[in-house]
Write a protein that holds these residues in place. Structure first.
Motif, short mmCIF file in Angstrom:
data_model
loop_
_atom_site.label_atom_id
_atom_site.label_comp_id
_atom_site.label_asym_id
_atom_site.label_seq_id
_atom_site.Cartn_x
_atom_site.Cartn_y
_atom_site.Cartn_z
N LEU A 285 10.31 2.96 4.66
CA LEU A 285 10.30 1.60 5.19
C LEU A 285 11.68 0.96 5.10
O LEU A 285 12.10 0.23 6.00
N LEU A 286 12.41 1.26 4.02
CA LEU A 286 13.78 0.75 3.89
C LEU A 286 14.67 1.31 5.00
O LEU A 286 15.46 0.57 5.60
N TYR A 287 14.55 2.60 5.26
CA TYR A 287 15.34 3.20 6.34
C TYR A 287 14.98 2.57 7.68
O TYR A 287 15.86 2.25 8.49
N ASP A 288 13.68 2.39 7.94
CA ASP A 288 13.25 1.77 9.19
C ASP A 288 13.83 0.37 9.34
O ASP A 288 14.36 0.00 10.40
N ALA A 289 13.74 -0.42 8.28
CA ALA A 289 14.26 -1.79 8.31
C ALA A 289 15.78 -1.80 8.48
O ALA A 289 16.32 -2.64 9.21
N LEU A 290 16.46 -0.86 7.84
CA LEU A 290 17.92 -0.77 7.96
C LEU A 290 18.32 -0.46 9.40
O LEU A 290 19.19 -1.13 9.98
N ILE B 119 22.99 7.20 9.24
CA ILE B 119 21.71 6.94 8.58
C ILE B 119 20.54 7.65 9.26
O ILE B 119 19.63 8.15 8.58
N GLU B 120 20.55 7.73 10.57
CA GLU B 120 19.39 8.28 11.31
C GLU B 120 18.98 9.68 10.86
O GLU B 120 17.79 9.92 10.63
N PRO B 121 19.90 10.64 10.72
CA PRO B 121 19.47 11.97 10.29
C PRO B 121 18.86 11.98 8.89
O PRO B 121 17.91 12.72 8.62
N VAL B 122 19.39 11.16 8.00
CA VAL B 122 18.84 11.09 6.64
C VAL B 122 17.44 10.47 6.69
O VAL B 122 16.52 10.96 6.04
N ALA B 123 17.29 9.41 7.47
CA ALA B 123 15.98 8.77 7.60
C ALA B 123 14.97 9.73 8.21
O ALA B 123 13.82 9.82 7.74
N ASP B 124 15.38 10.46 9.23
CA ASP B 124 14.48 11.44 9.86
C ASP B 124 14.09 12.55 8.88
O ASP B 124 12.93 12.94 8.80
N GLU C 186 20.68 -3.20 -2.27
CA GLU C 186 19.61 -3.57 -3.19
C GLU C 186 18.40 -2.64 -3.10
O GLU C 186 17.57 -2.62 -4.00
N GLY C 187 18.30 -1.88 -2.01
CA GLY C 187 17.16 -0.99 -1.84
C GLY C 187 17.54 0.46 -2.02
O GLY C 187 17.21 1.09 -3.02
N LEU C 188 18.27 0.99 -1.05
CA LEU C 188 18.56 2.43 -1.04
C LEU C 188 19.52 2.84 -2.14
O LEU C 188 19.26 3.78 -2.90
N LYS C 189 20.63 2.15 -2.25
CA LYS C 189 21.65 2.53 -3.24
C LYS C 189 21.17 2.27 -4.66
O LYS C 189 21.38 3.09 -5.56
N ALA D 92 0.81 -1.22 0.00
CA ALA D 92 0.00 0.00 0.00
C ALA D 92 0.84 1.27 0.00
O ALA D 92 0.31 2.36 -0.09
N ALA D 93 2.15 1.14 0.08
CA ALA D 93 3.02 2.30 0.23
C ALA D 93 3.33 2.97 -1.10
O ALA D 93 3.44 2.32 -2.14
N SER D 94 3.47 4.29 -1.04
CA SER D 94 3.94 5.05 -2.18
C SER D 94 5.45 4.84 -2.31
O SER D 94 6.10 4.36 -1.37
N PRO D 95 6.05 5.21 -3.43
CA PRO D 95 7.51 5.10 -3.55
C PRO D 95 8.24 5.84 -2.42
O PRO D 95 9.24 5.36 -1.91
N HIS D 96 7.72 6.99 -2.05
CA HIS D 96 8.33 7.76 -0.96
C HIS D 96 8.26 6.98 0.35
O HIS D 96 9.23 6.91 1.10
#
Length: 144
Positions: free
Chosen positions: A33-38, A118-123, A70-73, A24-28
């Protein structure tokens, strides 16, 4: 050996909830979700390292590396993304190197360093998702 019905049901619920949120998620939102999982994988690796569970640490770090590679990069558009995409690419490459070192050396400081990167970028990613993303709706086709 055997797991209880409650723990199997809880695991199934978590799996279904995760699959539903991804579908159900948009690309954004997918990037979020990738950041959360990372970050969760890195936290799991840190916990496993603290417990001395080297196998679980390796699995968690492997997951973190796959999420980055495989996800972010892989999702970066270096041609159109300009300096931001280039900087993210460099940060992801460095993070993978540090995660690999953390795995080989059992280095908790390297895991903490990647989390701090990673945290500041994810936030920031989640903040730009706020009101602007709520106003963005998928375009419906004429037949829908």
């Amino acid at each position: 050996m055997f797991t209880s019905v409650n723990s199997r049901a809880a695991a199934a619920y978590q799996r279904i909830a995760a699959e539903t949120s991804v579908q159900a998620a948009s690309p954004h939102q997918l990037v979020g979700l990738l950041y959360d999982a990372l970050l969760q994988a890195i936290a799991s690796a840190r916990g496993a390292l603290t417990r001395g569970d080297i196998a679980a640490k390796g699995v968690a770090i492997g997951k973190a590396v796959r999420l980055i590679e495989e996800g972010l990069k892989a999702g970066l558009n270096l041609e159109q993304g300009g300096e931001v995409a280039a900087n993210l690419h460099q940060m992801y490459t460095y993070s993978v190197m540090r995660l690999t070192q953390a795995n080989v050396r059992n280095d908790a400081a390297a895991l903490a360093e990647v989390s701090r990167l990673i945290e500041p970028v994810a936030d920031a990613w989640k903040q730009i998702q706020g009101p602007r993303a709520a106003n963005l709706q998928p375009v419906k086709s004429a037949g829908a």
